[in-house]
Enzyme design. Sequence first.
Site, PDB file in Angstrom:
ATOM      1  N   GLU A 105       0.885  -1.167   0.000  1.00 55.56           N
ATOM      2  CA  GLU A 105       0.000   0.000   0.000  1.00 55.56           C
ATOM      3  C   GLU A 105       0.914   1.205   0.000  1.00 55.56           C
ATOM      4  OE1 GLU A 105      -1.289   3.209   1.101  1.00 55.56           O
ATOM      5  OE2 GLU A 105      -1.772   2.345   3.056  1.00 55.56           O
TER       6      GLU A 105
ATOM      7  N   CYS B  91      -3.035   7.530   5.124  1.00 54.54           N
ATOM      8  CA  CYS B  91      -2.971   7.206   3.701  1.00 54.54           C
ATOM      9  C   CYS B  91      -4.268   7.551   2.991  1.00 54.54           C
ATOM     10  CB  CYS B  91      -2.626   5.737   3.513  1.00 54.54           C
ATOM     11  SG  CYS B  91      -3.586   4.617   4.537  1.00 54.54           S
TER      12      CYS B  91
END
Length: 506
Positions: free
Chosen positions: A263, A300
């Site tokens: 990620e 994020c």
Amino acid sequence: MSYTPHGKHLIAGSWRAGSSTFKSSPATGSSHAFSVGTVTDIDDACRAAEEAFKTYGYLPATVRAEFLNAIADEIDARADAITQIGTEETGLPEGRLIGERGRTTGQLRLFAQHILSGQHLDRRHDAALPDRKPAPRPDIHLMQRPIGPVAVFGASNFPLAFSTAGGDTAAALAAGCPVVVKGHSAHPGTGEIVADAIDAARQKLGLHPGVFSFVQGGNREVGAALVQHPMIKAVGFTGSLRGGRALFDLCAARPEPIPFFGELGSINPMFLLPHAVEARGAAIGAAWADSLVMGAGQFCTNPGVAFAIEGAGVDTLLNVATEKLRATATQTMLTDDIASAYHRGVAEALDTASAEILVRGDSGSRNAAPAFIKVSADTWRANTNLAHEVFGPFGIAVVVRGADEMLELARAFEGQLTATLHLDSEDMALAKRLLPVLERKAGRVLANGFPTGVEVCDAMVHGGPYPASTNFGATSVGTLSIRRFLRPVSYQNLPEALVAELDARA
């Protein structure tokens, strides 16, 4: 409860000191020395993990579930010490660490419950058809099986939920895969105490000591050795695009390429549709500002850019967001390097020609203040750097001329973790045009909300097309994340005694 780290690695049930050390750089409190991981440490941990897989990979789900629950219990038993060292190392407030610990233990317990249900196995059975013409069909069973030892890299921004006992570790252990964690040097003491909790749970159940190892960072060579070790069969990673891509390439270049579930970041665009903006622009602007600065913007899923069609409602929205951001105090960032990167990214964005600077906060050292700019669609197109993630409390408002231009810019996006629509019922026609575009760009599409805050549940997807993540078919959050560390196996015409053996492993 006070906690003083000892600075050692946990390798196959034993705490091991290294020949060299690095010093932690806490936001508050004392610095501590931690052993620097070596290639030898990695080799020992990976070989022990392979030995552990020979038993752990074939245990029934009841035992693995008991292990996950025991880890959660041991983390809770160290709650005060984890909060103390975690707040010192990261600068995160106590309430945030307590909440993140609850998320960490909650997902361990959720995964335990999930594997007991057997849903992760996706079992299928096609019974034999011996009389079928022109050819008989054999009896075929299918189920998911664990892939082997998994490497996990701790994340800088989530010292608990995405690190030592975080989602990647929990998913791998739930699947039946031993884990080798490379700790993050931003919070080595937090990683150490959580590793101790995992090992205490292992000892209670009498599991093989190689089922979990924890090697501190401090050396990039360690990360490369981990992803290239022949015993490692998959990697879970949360971090920067640059670092993740380098490890991804190493995984692909191995003699036996392995999956890299990385990620890597996202700017999480929002599309503010005109009727919603006209009706409740002030509320949207205030909520966007709150989301931008939450946790100093170190998520994020931070919604870093919003697109809106020019009009009076947009002016109101931006005025409210600007006032809230100007009133927001500076916040401590997770590390000195993250703060420096934020300051550089903001400076570059503020220097963009034709950008209107709405908020220019006074950041310095390890602190971050919000920054906020407004640009036209033409300026957005001409400055590709604006589409790069600036990790921190930075927002961009892109004002477009109409719906067609909004759609054009949406189609030009690279992969994202999330995309958001703010809409009212009168915006439905435009929303129907945008939705097919956004679902190709993001792993999660939201309506009338903000992406910060990722629910750990069965239906969650935390991933997206590259470069948001390296595997668009996977998620690092939720019970579906367990499937990353399983592979399907078909069993054809097995005797009943061996079919019963499959059931015993389920």
